[in-house]
Every structure is written in structure tokens, then in C-alpha cells.
Design a protein around this motif. Structure first.
Motif, PDB file in Angstrom:
ATOM      1  N   TYR A 277       0.832  -1.200   0.000  1.00 57.19           N
ATOM      2  CA  TYR A 277       0.000   0.000   0.000  1.00 57.19           C
ATOM      3  C   TYR A 277       0.873   1.260   0.000  1.00 57.19           C
ATOM      4  O   TYR A 277       1.909   1.325   0.679  1.00 57.19           O
ATOM      5  N   TYR A 278       0.412   2.241  -0.751  1.00 57.91           N
ATOM      6  CA  TYR A 278       1.103   3.528  -0.866  1.00 57.91           C
ATOM      7  C   TYR A 278       0.112   4.645  -0.614  1.00 57.91           C
ATOM      8  O   TYR A 278      -1.098   4.419  -0.569  1.00 57.91           O
ATOM      9  N   GLU A 279       0.647   5.876  -0.467  1.00 61.06           N
ATOM     10  CA  GLU A 279      -0.228   7.026  -0.268  1.00 61.06           C
ATOM     11  C   GLU A 279       0.262   8.198  -1.119  1.00 61.06           C
ATOM     12  O   GLU A 279       1.442   8.293  -1.474  1.00 61.06           O
ATOM     13  N   TYR A 280      -0.671   9.060  -1.422  1.00 61.99           N
ATOM     14  CA  TYR A 280      -0.365  10.266  -2.207  1.00 61.99           C
ATOM     15  C   TYR A 280      -1.336  11.351  -1.769  1.00 61.99           C
ATOM     16  O   TYR A 280      -2.532  11.106  -1.616  1.00 61.99           O
ATOM     17  N   ILE A 281      -0.799  12.564  -1.559  1.00 62.36           N
ATOM     18  CA  ILE A 281      -1.627  13.695  -1.131  1.00 62.36           C
ATOM     19  C   ILE A 281      -1.774  14.665  -2.288  1.00 62.36           C
ATOM     20  O   ILE A 281      -0.774  15.137  -2.847  1.00 62.36           O
ATOM     21  N   LEU A 282      -2.998  14.930  -2.648  1.00 62.24           N
ATOM     22  CA  LEU A 282      -3.242  15.890  -3.718  1.00 62.24           C
ATOM     23  C   LEU A 282      -2.665  17.247  -3.337  1.00 62.24           C
ATOM     24  O   LEU A 282      -2.892  17.753  -2.237  1.00 62.24           O
ATOM     25  N   GLY A 283      -1.900  17.795  -4.256  1.00 61.72           N
ATOM     26  CA  GLY A 283      -1.288  19.094  -4.014  1.00 61.72           C
ATOM     27  C   GLY A 283       0.140  19.011  -3.532  1.00 61.72           C
ATOM     28  O   GLY A 283       0.819  20.040  -3.419  1.00 61.72           O
ATOM     29  N   GLN A 284       0.630  17.791  -3.230  1.00 60.28           N
ATOM     30  CA  GLN A 284       2.013  17.690  -2.771  1.00 60.28           C
ATOM     31  C   GLN A 284       2.966  18.029  -3.927  1.00 60.28           C
ATOM     32  O   GLN A 284       2.617  17.932  -5.103  1.00 60.28           O
ATOM     33  N   THR A 285       4.181  18.431  -3.569  1.00 57.72           N
ATOM     34  CA  THR A 285       5.143  18.877  -4.575  1.00 57.72           C
ATOM     35  C   THR A 285       5.524  17.767  -5.537  1.00 57.72           C
ATOM     36  O   THR A 285       5.541  17.930  -6.757  1.00 57.72           O
ATOM     37  N   SER A 286       5.807  16.583  -4.991  1.00 59.90           N
ATOM     38  CA  SER A 286       6.213  15.448  -5.821  1.00 59.90           C
ATOM     39  C   SER A 286       4.991  14.692  -6.318  1.00 59.90           C
ATOM     40  O   SER A 286       3.954  14.633  -5.640  1.00 59.90           O
ATOM     41  N   ASN A 287       5.117  14.107  -7.504  1.00 56.22           N
ATOM     42  CA  ASN A 287       4.021  13.303  -8.057  1.00 56.22           C
ATOM     43  C   ASN A 287       4.221  11.824  -7.789  1.00 56.22           C
ATOM     44  O   ASN A 287       3.538  10.989  -8.351  1.00 56.22           O
ATOM     45  N   SER A 288       5.181  11.492  -6.910  1.00 55.20           N
ATOM     46  CA  SER A 288       5.507  10.091  -6.650  1.00 55.20           C
ATOM     47  C   SER A 288       4.767   9.581  -5.425  1.00 55.20           C
ATOM     48  O   SER A 288       4.711  10.258  -4.393  1.00 55.20           O
ATOM     49  N   PRO A 289       4.214   8.391  -5.505  1.00 57.92           N
ATOM     50  CA  PRO A 289       3.594   7.788  -4.320  1.00 57.92           C
ATOM     51  C   PRO A 289       4.677   7.320  -3.354  1.00 57.92           C
ATOM     52  O   PRO A 289       5.791   6.998  -3.756  1.00 57.92           O
ATOM     53  N   ALA A 291       5.408   4.771   0.302  1.00 56.56           N
ATOM     54  CA  ALA A 291       4.839   3.682   1.101  1.00 56.56           C
ATOM     55  C   ALA A 291       3.971   4.264   2.206  1.00 56.56           C
ATOM     56  O   ALA A 291       4.326   5.277   2.828  1.00 56.56           O
ATOM     57  N   ILE A 292       2.847   3.653   2.432  1.00 58.29           N
ATOM     58  CA  ILE A 292       1.887   4.197   3.385  1.00 58.29           C
ATOM     59  C   ILE A 292       2.545   4.324   4.748  1.00 58.29           C
ATOM     60  O   ILE A 292       3.249   3.420   5.204  1.00 58.29           O
ATOM     61  N   GLY A 329       1.691   0.390 -10.504  1.00 57.94           N
ATOM     62  CA  GLY A 329       2.696  -0.624 -10.770  1.00 57.94           C
ATOM     63  C   GLY A 329       3.765  -0.629  -9.693  1.00 57.94           C
ATOM     64  O   GLY A 329       3.933   0.338  -8.940  1.00 57.94           O
ATOM     65  N   GLN A 330       4.499  -1.731  -9.616  1.00 60.18           N
ATOM     66  CA  GLN A 330       5.510  -1.874  -8.576  1.00 60.18           C
ATOM     67  C   GLN A 330       6.560  -0.771  -8.640  1.00 60.18           C
ATOM     68  O   GLN A 330       7.034  -0.279  -7.609  1.00 60.18           O
ATOM     69  N   ASN A 331       6.928  -0.359  -9.831  1.00 58.99           N
ATOM     70  CA  ASN A 331       8.019   0.601 -10.003  1.00 58.99           C
ATOM     71  C   ASN A 331       7.544   1.983 -10.478  1.00 58.99           C
ATOM     72  O   ASN A 331       8.335   2.763 -10.987  1.00 58.99           O
ATOM     73  N   CYS A 356      -2.547   2.540  -4.199  1.00 61.94           N
ATOM     74  CA  CYS A 356      -2.214   3.848  -3.633  1.00 61.94           C
ATOM     75  C   CYS A 356      -3.485   4.537  -3.143  1.00 61.94           C
ATOM     76  O   CYS A 356      -4.480   4.620  -3.876  1.00 61.94           O
ATOM     77  N   ALA A 357      -3.432   5.006  -1.904  1.00 62.09           N
ATOM     78  CA  ALA A 357      -4.551   5.772  -1.337  1.00 62.09           C
ATOM     79  C   ALA A 357      -4.339   7.245  -1.649  1.00 62.09           C
ATOM     80  O   ALA A 357      -3.287   7.811  -1.347  1.00 62.09           O
ATOM     81  N   ILE A 358      -5.324   7.860  -2.260  1.00 62.89           N
ATOM     82  CA  ILE A 358      -5.253   9.281  -2.586  1.00 62.89           C
ATOM     83  C   ILE A 358      -5.970  10.057  -1.485  1.00 62.89           C
ATOM     84  O   ILE A 358      -7.144   9.800  -1.182  1.00 62.89           O
ATOM     85  N   PHE A 359      -5.251  10.988  -0.875  1.00 62.52           N
ATOM     86  CA  PHE A 359      -5.832  11.822   0.183  1.00 62.52           C
ATOM     87  C   PHE A 359      -5.934  13.275  -0.289  1.00 62.52           C
ATOM     88  O   PHE A 359      -5.121  13.735  -1.088  1.00 62.52           O
ATOM     89  N   ILE A 360      -6.930  13.964   0.250  1.00 64.57           N
ATOM     90  CA  ILE A 360      -7.144  15.380  -0.021  1.00 64.57           C
ATOM     91  C   ILE A 360      -7.088  16.118   1.313  1.00 64.57           C
ATOM     92  O   ILE A 360      -7.711  15.678   2.285  1.00 64.57           O
TER      93      ILE A 360
END
Length: 465
Positions: A277-289, A291-292, A329-331, A356-360
Motif C-alpha cells: 500500500y502507498y499514499e499520495y496527497i493531492l497538491g504535494q510537490t512530488s508526483n511520486s507515491p 509507502a503508506i 505498478g511496482q516501479n 495507492c490511497a489518494i488523500f485530499i
């Protein structure tokens, strides 16, 4: 008679030891024991897979042999019948194996019956038939005995159930759960106290040892089980929490005073696949997920099999609102925000998976539900529009604000201005003469919602007051 309750196999193979006997040539002389045809019996034990009443050769209370010469002509002995019963000092097996029976030359058909009795109750019976060409001297006789009847009525006592599970080439489960059921008219009822998490005989203090191939079998035992027919069910899990089912197995159990024993060898179990599982926050500087993190509460399984089927739970991250799960994908070094939402794992899925979990941010997750106007909608006056969430001002990110004027008669809409930089939740406009007596409309577009919320007000010319 006291029954030996030690659990042994059900199916037996009978054979005869070879010895030599003779007859004298003729003329009423003493028979030569080296040529007299005889048979002598012994029993070889084998183990049954199905859990039937167990026994060993010494708890058989009666052996009964019958034989018929198939090509009888001038032979003296054309049939034979002999029974051996246990006595107070000698078991039936000892008496049978000590005996040597005289028969005639030729082709014989033999049947051997075996019984285990307790008083008037026959707990189990077995039989086997074979044909053999009898020659001079001692002859070997081999039987494959098969269970014919087992008494599982309420009067047949109670016995101990033992089922051993060996793993051949199979992947070893992290946990094995066993249950025992009674079955009546196709309805199964769990036997109280029969559910157990199995362990190997060399288990550690936690009750389980994780090995690739156990040096000893896993043991499932239920003591003092009342006579009857049961179903033993085994569930094999690929995780310590017993959520990832690798497979299941059922075993028929018929038990009485003799007990029941069987050995199961498993050569194949399903593979277990990992979920990352991974996480990503909308608006963060990097576009990379990434690890949660530990500050995310995520109760979803970390592995699954092709039997698995479940929906993902909503993860919780303080200060943020969960939007959706997407598969990556894994990579993957960047994620596609527009990827479709994934709800969970479907049956027959295989392979390692990455989600990947997308958070706002909470302020951006709030939905603008109205626009409030302040000021005067007169030419030359300032009109201010504010995006609202309930009674409060919207605190999230506004991507675009669009002001427009609508002609009341023709319905034609003209864009007055569009704001795309440094947008805030409030914006102002000084009403121009060209838009006098028009309906002024404003729309706020949230950055992270594909949704527009707006309101309108009718402007008036300054001369109208």
C-alpha cells in the motif's frame, strides 16, 4: 475382554510364512511333512487415509478362515474352515499365527474374516478373498482386508480421534484451523470444543512453528469422542491473522470405542500473494507515491489468494480526507490522478498487487455548496462573491473563478472575467455600464473536485439608484 485402544490402521494385508513339509511316498506310511501342503497365516498392517476405527492385530477378537478347493477330484481335503477366538490369556492373532493347516494340492479360494467385538457389539468387521495354487510344503497366503462394517451407534462407546497432516511438496500454511462437525440430513453442527489451531509436535512457546517442511506431522486430536459419524474440516491460512485462505480439506470420520486415526498428505496449496500500500496527497510537490506511513490507519489485508474476495477499508489520515484507491505498478514513480477507483480484490485474482490511497487536505475536501454576495450590484459599485461551505467560508484551494453576465431577454451569456491565478475563496468585481441590468453570475471551481458551484445576482444601472 479389554480392548487395546491404541489407534492403528484399518486396511490389512495378510500373508503366510513359508515353511516345508513332506509326505512319505505311499503305502500307508507316516506322512512326510516336507511334502504335505499346509498354510500358515500372518498379518501385515497398513494405514488408512479415511479416519476409521483404528486397531492392531492384537485387538482383533476373532479371525475366521474358510477355503474351497476349486479343482477337486481325488483329493482328500476339499474344503477348510477354522476360527480363532481370543482367550483370557492369548489374543486371536497369536493363536492364528501359531496354527498350521493341512490342505490339498490344487487351486484354492480362501476368505478371511476378522472381527472386533466388545460383549454383544461387533465394533468392526473386515474381509478379504484370494485364490492361490497350493503346492507341496508350506504355502504363503496373502489377503487384503477391507472394512465391511463399523458400529457407530450410541452403544459403541467413545474413542480418541487422531488425524495427522503431512506436507509433501505443498507450501506450508502459517496457520491451520481444524473443526469437527456432526452431519444430520445434510446439516452440519459444530462439535463443541473441537475448533483448534493446529501446531507441530515441535512447536515453540507460541504454539506454532513456521517451517518449510515439518519434520513431524501436524496433529489434530479430539479425545473421548462419542461413537458416530463426523466431518473433520481443515483450513489452511497464509497469514498469522488467518485471513488469507490457501485452501481447505475435509475428512470423513467414523469412530467408536476403537477410536479413529488417519494420515493426510498434502502436495499442493494455493500461493499467497502480497499486497503493498502507498499514499499520495493531492497538491504535494512530488508526483511520486510513497509507502503508506505509520500515521495512516490502514486495516486492509497485506496478502491474498485466488480464493480471496474483499472490499478495501477506508484508510484514515489525520487532517486529510480519503478520496479513492487506485492500482499502481511496482516501479511507478508517478501516479495518474485520473486512474479509476479500485474497490477491492475479486475472486480468482493472482499476482502481487500495489495500491495507492489518494488523500485530499480536509480544507480542500469540503464541498462548496453556495456563493454569497456582498456589496451593491450597481454600475460603478463593487460586488464581492464568497464561496461558502454551509455558513462558513470555503478554506480550500480554488482553481478558477468565472464572472459572467446573462441577458434576461435573449439568455445570452457573456464572460466578464476569468481568474486563474492566486485564486481565493472571495473575489470582487466593479460593475461596468455595459453590464447594467444584466444578471451577474459567478462560479468557483475547486481544484480537487470536478464540480462547479455558483450563484447569480441581477445588476442595476447606477441611475436606478
Amino acid at each position: 475382554m479389554k480392548i487395546n485402544r491404541f489407534l492403528f490402521a484399518v486396511v490389512f494385508t495378510f500373508s503366510i510364512l513359508l515353511f516345508s513339509c513332506r509326505f512319505n511316498d505311499s503305502n500307508n506310511s507316516e506322512p512326510n511333512k516336507e511334502s504335505t501342503p499346509t498354510i500358515k497365516l500372518s498379518v501385515n498392517q497398513d494405514q488408512s487415509r479415511t479416519a476409521w476405527p483404528a486397531m492392531n492385530v492384537n485387538i482383533i477378537t476373532t479371525y475366521s478362515l474358510t477355503g474351497t478347493l476349486l479343482n477337486a477330484s481325488d483329493q482328500t481335503v476339499t474344503s477348510i474352515s477354522k476360527t480363532w477366538n481370543s482367550t483370557g490369556t492369548s489374543p486371536a492373532y497369536e493363536l492364528m499365527t501359531a496354527d498350521e493347516l493341512v490342505v490339498s494340492l490344487g487351486t484354492w479360494s480362501f476368505t478371511l474374516l476378522a472381527y472386533v467385538k466388545e460383549g454383544d457389539i461387533t465394533l468392526a468387521s473386515y474381509s478379504g478373498t484370494t485364490e492361490i495354487e497350493i503346492s507341496g510344503g508350506q504355502n504363503s497366503l496373502s489377503f487384503n482386508l477391507k472394512l465391511q462394517q463399523v458400529d457407530v451407534s450410541s452403544g459403541a462407546g467413545s474413542g480418541n480421534l487422531t488425524i495427522k497432516l503431512n506436507f509433501g511438496a505443498a507450501n506450508v500454511a502459517k496457520k491451520i484451523k481444524a473443526h469437527l462437525f456432526t452431519e444430520n440430513e445434510n446439516e452440519r453442527t459444530l462439535v463443541a470444543g473441537s475448533t483448534k489451531v493446529l501446531q507441530t509436535a515441535d512447536a515453540n512457546s507460541d504454539g506454532f512453528i513456521d517451517v518449510t517442511t515439518p519434520s513431524v506431522p501436524y496433529i489434530y486430536s479430539v479425545p473421548d469422542l462419542p461413537a458416530g459419524s463426523y466431518i473433520a474440516q481443515f483450513e489452511f491460512y497464509g497469514d498469522e491473522q488467518m485471513e488469507v485462505l490457501l485452501g481447505s480439506y475435509v475428512e470423513a470420520v467414523n469412530i467408536n470405542l476403537l477410536g479413529a486415526v488417519s494420515t493426510i498428505t498434502l502436495n499442493k496449496l494455493d500461493s499467497s500473494y502480497a499486497i503493498s500500500y502507498y499514499e499520495y496527497i493531492l497538491g504535494q510537490t512530488s508526483n511520486s507515491p510513497v509507502a503508506i506511513s505509520s500515521n495512516v490507519t490502514n486495516s486492509n489485508p497485506v496478502s491474498y489468494t485466488r480464493h480471496s474476495e474483499f472490499n478495501f477499508e477506508v484508510p484514515v489520515k489525520a487532517g486529510y480526507t480519503f478520496w479513492k484507491w487506485i492500482q499502481i505498478g511496482q516501479n511507478d514513480t508517478a501516479i495518474a490522478i485520473t486512474s479509476p477507483a479500485v474497490n477491492g480484490i475479486a475472486k480468482k485474482s493472482i499476482g502481487n498487487r500495489y495500491y495507492c490511497a489518494i488523500f485530499i487536505p480536509e480544507e480542500d475536501a469540503a464541498q462548496i455548496d453556495s456563493v454569497a454576495f456582498t456589496g451593491t450590484a450597481k454600475v460603478g459599485h463593487t460586488l464581492t462573491a464568497t464561496a461558502k461551505v454551509g455558513d462558513s467560508d470555503f478554506e480550500g484551494t480554488v482553481e478558477k473563478i468565472v464572472w459572467s453576465a446573462v441577458d434576461a431577454e435573449s439568455g445570452e451569456e457573456t464572460v466578464i472575467k476569468t481568474v486563474t491565478e492566486n485564486c481565493e475563496s472571495s473575489d470582487s468585481y466593479i460593475v461596468e455600464p455595459v453590464f447594467a441590468e444584466k444578471t451577474i453570475k459567478v462560479q468557483f471551481v475547486q481544484k480537487y473536485h470536478i464540480q462547479k458551484t455558483g450563484n447569480s445576482i441581477t445588476s442595476v444601472a447606477s441611475t436606478e439608484g
